[in-house]
Design an enzyme around this catalytic site. Structure first.
Site, short mmCIF file in Angstrom:
data_model
loop_
_atom_site.label_atom_id
_atom_site.label_comp_id
_atom_site.label_asym_id
_atom_site.label_seq_id
_atom_site.Cartn_x
_atom_site.Cartn_y
_atom_site.Cartn_z
N SER A 1 11.62 -95.61 85.58
CA SER A 1 11.64 -94.86 86.84
C SER A 1 10.40 -95.12 87.68
O SER A 1 10.32 -94.62 88.80
CB SER A 1 11.74 -93.37 86.53
OG SER A 1 10.57 -92.90 85.90
N THR B 1 10.96 -90.64 88.67
CA THR B 1 9.66 -90.56 89.35
C THR B 1 8.69 -89.88 88.40
O THR B 1 9.11 -89.17 87.49
CB THR B 1 9.79 -89.65 90.61
OG1 THR B 1 10.76 -90.21 91.48
CG2 THR B 1 8.49 -89.48 91.37
N THR C 1 6.74 -93.83 91.99
CA THR C 1 8.15 -94.04 91.62
C THR C 1 8.62 -95.44 91.96
O THR C 1 8.05 -96.10 92.84
CB THR C 1 9.03 -93.04 92.40
OG1 THR C 1 10.37 -93.12 91.93
CG2 THR C 1 9.03 -93.30 93.88
N ARG D 1 14.69 -98.92 101.52
CA ARG D 1 14.84 -97.44 101.47
C ARG D 1 13.54 -96.82 100.93
O ARG D 1 12.99 -97.28 99.93
CB ARG D 1 16.01 -97.07 100.57
CG ARG D 1 16.21 -95.56 100.35
CD ARG D 1 15.55 -95.05 99.10
NE ARG D 1 15.88 -93.64 98.82
CZ ARG D 1 15.30 -92.91 97.89
NH1 ARG D 1 14.34 -93.44 97.13
NH2 ARG D 1 15.64 -91.66 97.69
N THR E 1 10.31 -84.50 91.79
CA THR E 1 11.20 -85.58 91.35
C THR E 1 12.62 -85.17 91.71
O THR E 1 12.89 -84.00 91.97
CB THR E 1 11.09 -85.83 89.83
OG1 THR E 1 11.47 -84.63 89.14
CG2 THR E 1 9.69 -86.22 89.42
N GLY E 2 13.53 -86.12 91.69
CA GLY E 2 14.92 -85.82 92.04
C GLY E 2 15.27 -86.43 93.38
O GLY E 2 14.58 -87.36 93.84
N1 GLY Z 1 12.25 -88.67 94.36
C1 GLY Z 1 12.25 -90.05 94.27
C2 GLY Z 1 13.08 -90.72 95.27
O1 GLY Z 1 14.07 -90.18 95.73
O2 GLY Z 1 12.78 -91.86 95.61
#
Ligand code: GLY
Length: 350
Positions: free
Chosen positions: A73, A197, A215, A225, A248-249
């Site tokens: 991650s 992350t 991350t 992105r 995170t998420g």
């Molecule tokens: N929270 C990490 C991401 O969406 O890139």
């Protein structure tokens, strides 16, 4: 009182008198992180006990995870974008100087958190992206490296092979012996997109606070992105008078709500770390109106977690859904704890 009633009560019971004072320092240091950060909290706490700066400590902590090829991650070994290229995002904030630095869509550098820290320390900017970020890192002496491990590449290839049954990509496991390609015996293990992350925040015994979020972002993302992790206020926010929050998420949910900033602002108004985090999760849930992002009961079909500390050393890990953990070193014990949550999970969600 059940959990939902508690959340409702505590969220509406906002204290306007409980503003934290700068003089309120914790009895002992605290380091909090996402569940993949148990070695990060341990490392950061050792450094803080030696009197080292809180930002140096949390960055050194997450470097262990960024450099670990087995954590898919973050950093080296992170899952790549749609084109098979690892693109990394990271941000840092240093409470005592109100400093901030970040990088996004950075390629070829294992430790984006260290590059973000140098953006803060060596430039007048806050965020550098893409090729500019890579050139900045090389100028600072970082090595350009291939970040795609064989394991991450295999997962990416498997994901590609499941995109479209009519394309030319094949998952070798789907080859049925003697019967050509595919066939009735195919047993696909679905590769889902994943928002892994690490966030790590610390407060020392003087009450100084820092944080870092790093991350590889959403796996198999559209190239370029950028998620919430490198965006100050979304994936990370630190205010040395109040506290810190990182996340995170699903980054898009945090980007649309300035989530980490809002958690810190609710603490400034007197909410505890847990109350502040749950309140922002509730806001995210209410703001999630897109049908494709809601489950059959109308709740978000994704998870978001916050890792929150205040200046007094109080802390909480909070999650949209139950069943998640976070890492914390409370000055005595380094351990994984169960996160508070807004909703009971029916299925495992990222
Ligand atoms: N929270 C990490 C991401 O969406 O890139």
């Amino acid at each position: 009182m059940n959990r939902r009633e508690f959340v409702k009560t505590s969220v509406t019971g906002l204290s306007t008198a409980g503003v934290l004072r700068a003089a309120e320092a914790p009895a002992r240091p605290v380091v909090i992180s996402s569940a993949n950060g148990l070695k990060a909290t341990n490392k950061a706490m050792k450094m803080i006990r030696r009197g080292e700066d809180t930002l140096d400590a949390v960055v050194a902590g997450v470097n262990l995870v960024e450099e670990d090829p087995n954590d898919q991650s973050v950093g080296y070994g992170g899952l790549p974008n749609e084109h098979g290229v690892v693109q990394l995002d990271a941000s840092v904030m240093h409470g005592p100087t109100h400093g901030a630095g970040s990088v996004a869509a950075l390629e070829g550098i294992k430790t984006p958190s260290r590059v973000a820290k140098l953006v803060m320390e060596r430039t007048d900017h806050v965020l550098i992206v893409g090729e500019g970020a890579r050139e900045f890192a090389l100028a600072m002496g970082f090595q350009n490296e291939d970040l795609l491990t064989d394991e991450a590449r295999e997962i990416w290839l498997k994901w590609k092979s499941q995109l479209n049954p009519n394309d030319d990509w094949i998952n070798p496991k789907d080859r049925v012996s003697g019967s050509g390609l595919g066939g009735e015996n195919v047993n696909l293990e679905r590769i889902l997109k994943y928002h892994g992350t690490i966030n790590c925040n610390a407060v020392n015994a003087k009450g100084d606070i820092s944080g870092v979020t790093t991350t590889s972002g959403l796996s198999f993302k559209i190239p370029g992105r950028v998620g919430d992790s490198p965006i100050i206020g979304a994936g990370l926010y630190v205010d040395n008078d109040v506290g810190a929050c990182g996340s995170t998420g699903r980054g898009e949910a945090n980007l649309k709500t300035c989530a980490s900033f809002m958690v810190v602002e609710y603490m400034r108004q007197g909410l505890s770390p847990e109350e502040a985090g749950l309140r922002v999760l509730k806001r995210i849930s209410e703001n999630t109106v897109e049908p494709y992002l809601r489950d059959e009961t109308g709740r978000p079909n994704f998870n978001v977690l916050f890792y929150v500390i205040n200046k007094k050393g109080e802390f909480a890990g909070v999650s949209m859904y139950s069943g998640r953990q976070y890492a914390v070193h409370d000055g005595e014990v380094n351990q994984l704890c169960d996160a508070a949550y807004l909703y009971e999970a029916k299925d495992a969600l990222e």
